[in-house]
Scaffold this motif. Structure first.
Motif, PDB file in Angstrom:
ATOM      1  N   THR A   1     -10.501  -4.062   1.530  1.00  0.00           N
ATOM      2  CA  THR A   1      -9.079  -4.328   1.104  1.00  0.00           C
ATOM      3  C   THR A   1      -8.909  -5.678   0.760  1.00  0.00           C
ATOM      4  O   THR A   1      -7.802  -6.131   0.424  1.00  0.00           O
ATOM      5  CB  THR A   1      -8.207  -3.625   2.198  1.00  0.00           C
TER       6      THR A   1
ATOM      7  N   ASN B   1      -9.547   2.982  -3.149  1.00  0.00           N
ATOM      8  CA  ASN B   1     -10.088   2.545  -1.781  1.00  0.00           C
ATOM      9  C   ASN B   1     -10.452   3.816  -1.021  1.00  0.00           C
ATOM     10  O   ASN B   1      -9.636   5.055  -0.889  1.00  0.00           O
ATOM     11  CB  ASN B   1      -8.788   1.972  -1.033  1.00  0.00           C
TER      12      ASN B   1
ATOM     13  N   ARG C   1     -11.890  -5.771  -3.773  1.00  0.00           N
ATOM     14  CA  ARG C   1     -10.959  -4.606  -3.770  1.00  0.00           C
ATOM     15  C   ARG C   1     -11.059  -3.799  -4.906  1.00  0.00           C
ATOM     16  O   ARG C   1     -11.403  -4.020  -6.399  1.00  0.00           O
ATOM     17  CB  ARG C   1      -9.489  -5.388  -4.039  1.00  0.00           C
TER      18      ARG C   1
ATOM     19  N   ILE D   1      -4.296   0.607  -2.720  1.00  0.00           N
ATOM     20  CA  ILE D   1      -4.232  -0.965  -2.549  1.00  0.00           C
ATOM     21  C   ILE D   1      -3.878  -1.555  -4.002  1.00  0.00           C
ATOM     22  O   ILE D   1      -3.767  -3.082  -3.781  1.00  0.00           O
ATOM     23  CB  ILE D   1      -5.538  -1.425  -1.751  1.00  0.00           C
TER      24      ILE D   1
ATOM     25  N   HIS E   1       0.792  -1.079  -0.142  1.00  0.00           N
ATOM     26  CA  HIS E   1       0.012   0.034  -0.029  1.00  0.00           C
ATOM     27  C   HIS E   1       0.805   1.397  -0.033  1.00  0.00           C
ATOM     28  O   HIS E   1       2.063   1.335   0.574  1.00  0.00           O
ATOM     29  CB  HIS E   1      -0.918  -0.079   1.052  1.00  0.00           C
TER      30      HIS E   1
END
Length: 333
Positions: free
Chosen positions: A219, A227, A223, A244, A157
């Motif tokens: 997450t 995000n 996904r 992510i 991330h």
């Protein structure tokens, strides 16, 4: 003048015990953190404790909150599945679900972010060595990748702090085409196509097959390219873009480009640049298409009945960023 960007990375590492494949990754991850804490001198009594009060991973920037509890938990820093240590640099090394995770100290530029990302690799190496020297503990291998080859994916991330006054739709309009196409120079490479690698072939990105929707709070499932976690750790005037979709890179060059270009795109949004005319018609499908396009020549569809390749989209983004930030980029290549 655009504000200095606050940047950090979080890397979830794969972990295995080659001599004992049945051991739980929760056990091995916990042991890795505890062994590193002991070898680094942090121990338990001298260890800086993590403050959970400001953690709200289920609060969404779109205005809703799915938090399961309202008070901060009190957790033993050596507890199974919850072990963590905060280093003197401000980094955090801890167990996240069933893998070890390293969160770097925050920085204000991409160069320093690369340095602290590499420091995390050294920390993981030291943890594996230290754990292997503990009596009755299995030898560990810790991997900086995103897939286990059996259908599971873990993240690498990035985090970018930016003023909450930025228009949310403008941020998404800029970052969706950027995230989908930047993989041509940030992808870590993967053998196998499909979540379980069930089909033969090589692709550019390890993370591409696990992106399922355009925008999402989740997450670990469903996904998203964007995000929407609203957890700035810095007060109500700021928002934090929690990314992510990126790969875990061993190449310092790829990490520098991944972080630096994204920070510049956010700066361009703050300068008023409009990216809405390069909206992808099917962005999730485009993630996979571009990852499988090893020649980087496959065109993806945009709204307005247009097509562009990933390279062409990146060139267009670069041109707009350069024009908007020309004065602040003087002296920088």
């Amino acid at each position: 003048m655009t504000p200095k960007r606050i940047i950090g990375t979080e890397t979830e590492f794969g972990i295995i015990a080659p001599d004992d494949p049945t051991v739980s990754p929760i056990d091995t991850s916990t042991q890795a953190v505890i062994a590193y804490a002991a070898s680094s001198g942090a121990g338990v009594n001298r260890r800086t404790r993590w403050d959970y009060a400001q953690e709200s991973p289920l609060r969404d920037v779109r205005g809703f909150d799915l938090r399961r509890y309202r008070t901060a938990p009190v957790i033993d820093p050596n507890a199974l599945g919850n072990a963590n240590v905060v280093t003197t640099s401000g980094a955090r090394f801890y167990v996240d679900h069933a893998h070890p995770e390293y969160s770097s100290p925050e920085t204000t530029d991409a160069w320093d972010a690369v340095i602290w990302d590499k420091a995390g690799e050294l920390m993981m190496h030291e943890a594996a060595v230290a754990s292997g020297q503990v009596e009755d503990q299995p030898r560990l291998q810790i991997h900086k990748n995103n897939v286990d080859g059996k259908g599971a994916s873990y993240g690498a991330h990035e985090n970018y702090l930016y003023p909450r006054s930025y228009d949310a739709e403008a941020v998404q309009a800029a970052l969706i085409p950027h995230f989908v196409t930047r993989q041509v120079y940030t992808g870590a490479g993967r053998v196998g196509l499909g979540e379980s690698g069930q089909n033969p072939g090589f692709q550019i990105s390890q993370r591409a097959d696990y992106i399922e929707t355009t925008v999402s709070l989740e997450t670990t499932l469903n996904r998203g390219i964007i995000n929407t976690r609203d957890e700035p750790h810095s007060g109500s005037d700021w928002a934090r873009m929690h990314v992510i979709i990126g790969d875990a890179n061993l190449s310092e060059f790829a990490t520098f480009l991944k972080i630096g270009t994204t920070a510049l795109v956010l700066d361009a949004v703050g300068a008023g640049v409009d990216f809405s005319d390069i909206a992808l018609y099917e962005p999730v499908a485009a993630v996979r298409e571009i990852s499988r396009d090893l020649e980087c020549t496959h065109p993806v569809r945009l709204y307005g009945n247009r097509e562009m390749t990933a390279v062409q989209i990146q060139q267009e983004i670069r041109n707009r960023v350069t024009e908007a930030l020309a004065d602040s980029l003087v002296g920088h290549d």
